[in-house]
Design a protein around this motif. Structure first.
Motif, PDB file in Angstrom:
ATOM      1  N   PHE A  60       0.851  -1.193   0.000  1.00  0.00           N
ATOM      2  CA  PHE A  60       0.000   0.000   0.000  1.00  0.00           C
ATOM      3  C   PHE A  60       0.886   1.242   0.000  1.00  0.00           C
ATOM      4  O   PHE A  60       2.061   1.195   0.369  1.00  0.00           O
ATOM      5  N   LYS A  61       0.299   2.351  -0.431  1.00  0.00           N
ATOM      6  CA  LYS A  61       0.991   3.630  -0.408  1.00  0.00           C
ATOM      7  C   LYS A  61       0.612   4.388   0.858  1.00  0.00           C
ATOM      8  O   LYS A  61      -0.474   4.191   1.403  1.00  0.00           O
TER       9      LYS A  61
ATOM     10  N   GLY B 157       5.080  15.180   3.295  1.00  0.00           N
ATOM     11  CA  GLY B 157       4.227  15.369   2.119  1.00  0.00           C
ATOM     12  C   GLY B 157       4.517  14.437   0.968  1.00  0.00           C
ATOM     13  O   GLY B 157       3.777  14.436  -0.036  1.00  0.00           O
ATOM     14  N   THR B 158       5.579  13.624   1.060  1.00  0.00           N
ATOM     15  CA  THR B 158       5.901  12.688  -0.021  1.00  0.00           C
ATOM     16  C   THR B 158       5.080  11.398   0.132  1.00  0.00           C
ATOM     17  O   THR B 158       4.572  11.084   1.211  1.00  0.00           O
ATOM     18  N   ILE B 159       4.958  10.669  -0.974  1.00  0.00           N
ATOM     19  CA  ILE B 159       4.239   9.393  -0.983  1.00  0.00           C
ATOM     20  C   ILE B 159       5.250   8.255  -1.071  1.00  0.00           C
ATOM     21  O   ILE B 159       6.164   8.291  -1.904  1.00  0.00           O
ATOM     22  N   SER B 160       5.109   7.261  -0.231  1.00  0.00           N
ATOM     23  CA  SER B 160       6.002   6.094  -0.243  1.00  0.00           C
ATOM     24  C   SER B 160       5.193   4.816  -0.386  1.00  0.00           C
ATOM     25  O   SER B 160       3.972   4.803  -0.211  1.00  0.00           O
ATOM     26  N   GLN B 161       5.915   3.737  -0.706  1.00  0.00           N
ATOM     27  CA  GLN B 161       5.318   2.418  -0.883  1.00  0.00           C
ATOM     28  C   GLN B 161       5.852   1.504   0.225  1.00  0.00           C
ATOM     29  O   GLN B 161       7.062   1.448   0.459  1.00  0.00           O
ATOM     30  N   MET B 162       4.944   0.793   0.897  1.00  0.00           N
ATOM     31  CA  MET B 162       5.377  -0.064   2.003  1.00  0.00           C
ATOM     32  C   MET B 162       6.409  -1.091   1.558  1.00  0.00           C
ATOM     33  O   MET B 162       7.398  -1.335   2.254  1.00  0.00           O
TER      34      MET B 162
ATOM     35  N   SER C  93      -3.619   7.934   2.591  1.00  0.00           N
ATOM     36  CA  SER C  93      -4.328   8.997   1.870  1.00  0.00           C
ATOM     37  C   SER C  93      -5.258   8.440   0.795  1.00  0.00           C
ATOM     38  O   SER C  93      -6.201   9.114   0.376  1.00  0.00           O
ATOM     39  N   GLU C  94      -5.033   7.206   0.353  1.00  0.00           N
ATOM     40  CA  GLU C  94      -5.886   6.596  -0.673  1.00  0.00           C
ATOM     41  C   GLU C  94      -7.063   5.838  -0.070  1.00  0.00           C
ATOM     42  O   GLU C  94      -7.913   5.338  -0.798  1.00  0.00           O
TER      43      GLU C  94
END
Length: 321
Positions: free
Chosen positions: A188-189, A195-200, A273-274
């Motif tokens: 999941f993201k 403020g950045t988006i990361s991937q588990m 956030s998704e």
């Protein structure tokens, strides 16, 4: 002399076959035998099995007990008002035995149990309620998704499964089957504090603790404190052998931001956030907080765990490294 030895070998061979779980053909006779025996049995009763004299080692005894746990039990005469508490006590013992013996016979053991159970609608419905409470209730100390999955699958195959709740029970089964121990955790993201988006799945660590929480949650605060005060976990963090990803899965970004101070700076603090974790859902968050322990390949080691369970695992692997 040779002839006698041959007969002895054949006798032992067929005795050993009897130790294993019943075959598909012999399973067909269970319902017939159950009904026949029930006619002579005045009430629902349970009797502990006796081991054959030739079974003299622990592994064979476990396999035999798994396969024959319910052999002397007939559910035809089960009456809920009279027998529910009695059945609950037996199921509690049975589930405890299943949980401490990770055997290939678990599936067949529970399947054979349901073959006997399916002679009485009330017994099936009562067992469903008891297994929900023992194996799925978040406050139960015996909750176990792996065993519950097998119980629920067999319940849904029963002719007495509740038609009104069949869909919701099927949805629950699909959820329970996700992220089982030994499987790769669903990716999941998450939004970071900067403020950045990361991937588990992109997190690099020998082990990863997933901590799903809500800011302001009393139980979450207790778990955060237990993780923070764990010497074993802190040692792994210092050695860069473990990371902790705290994730807020609810739909309130302001609540997440206002709770920044609750999460230690050396943890990763993320926000879904998704809204995928709880809305799709990707994870079975039957209670908050929920903890998972993953290995470096993101395979699930501990599901719905505790700080103590994680500490025990880390101590064990530390002795071999």
């Amino acid at each position: 002399m040779l002839h006698n030895k041959s007969n002895l070998f054949i006798s032992l061979f067929f005795s050993l076959i009897a130790v294993t779980c019943t075959t598909k053909e012999s399973n067909k006779s269970i319902l017939k035998d159950t009904v026949k025996a029930a006619k002579t049995s005045p009430a629902f009763t349970f009797k502990e099995i006796d081991y054959p004299i030739f079974i003299d080692n622990k592994e064979m005894k476990i396999e035999y007990k798994l396969c024959h746990f319910w052999d002397s039990t007939y559910f035809e005469n089960f009456i809920p008002k009279r027998d529910s508490d009695y059945l609950s006590n037996i199921l509690d013992r049975y589930i405890m035995f299943l949980s401490i013996n990770d055997s290939a016979y678990l599936n067949n053991s529970i399947k054979n149990f349901y073959k006997r159970l399916n002679t009485n609608k009330d017994a099936v419905i009562t067992t469903k309620s008891i297994s929900d409470h023992i194996l799925y209730n978040p406050i139960s100390n015996k909750r176990d998704d792996k065993i519950y999955e097998i119980f629920l699958k067999n319940y849904l195959l029963s002719p007495f499964a509740n038609k009104e709740t069949y869909f919701s029970d099927s949805v629950r089964l699909a959820l329970v089957m996700k992220n089982q121990i030994g499987n790769t955790a669903i990716d999941f993201k998450y939004l970071n504090k900067n403020g950045t988006i990361s991937q588990m799945h992109n997190l690099k660590a020998e082990n990863l603790i997933l901590f799903f929480y809500n800011p302001g949650c009393h139980a979450c605060q207790e778990t955060i404190e237990s993780l923070k005060s764990s010497q074993t976990i802190n040692d792994y963090i210092k050695k860069k052998k473990i990371k902790i990803l705290a994730v807020f899965p609810d739909n309130n970004i302001d609540e997440w931001k206002n709770g920044f101070s609750e999460i230690p700076d050396f943890w990763i603090n993320g926000y879904d956030s998704e809204r995928a974790i709880d809305d799709i859902p990707l994870y079975d968050l039957k209670a908050i907080p929920t903890i998972y322990l993953l290995d470096k390949n993101k395979k699930v080691i501990i599901k719905d765990g505790t700080t103590g369970k994680i500490e025990n695992f880390l101590k064990i692997i530390n002795t071999y490294n």
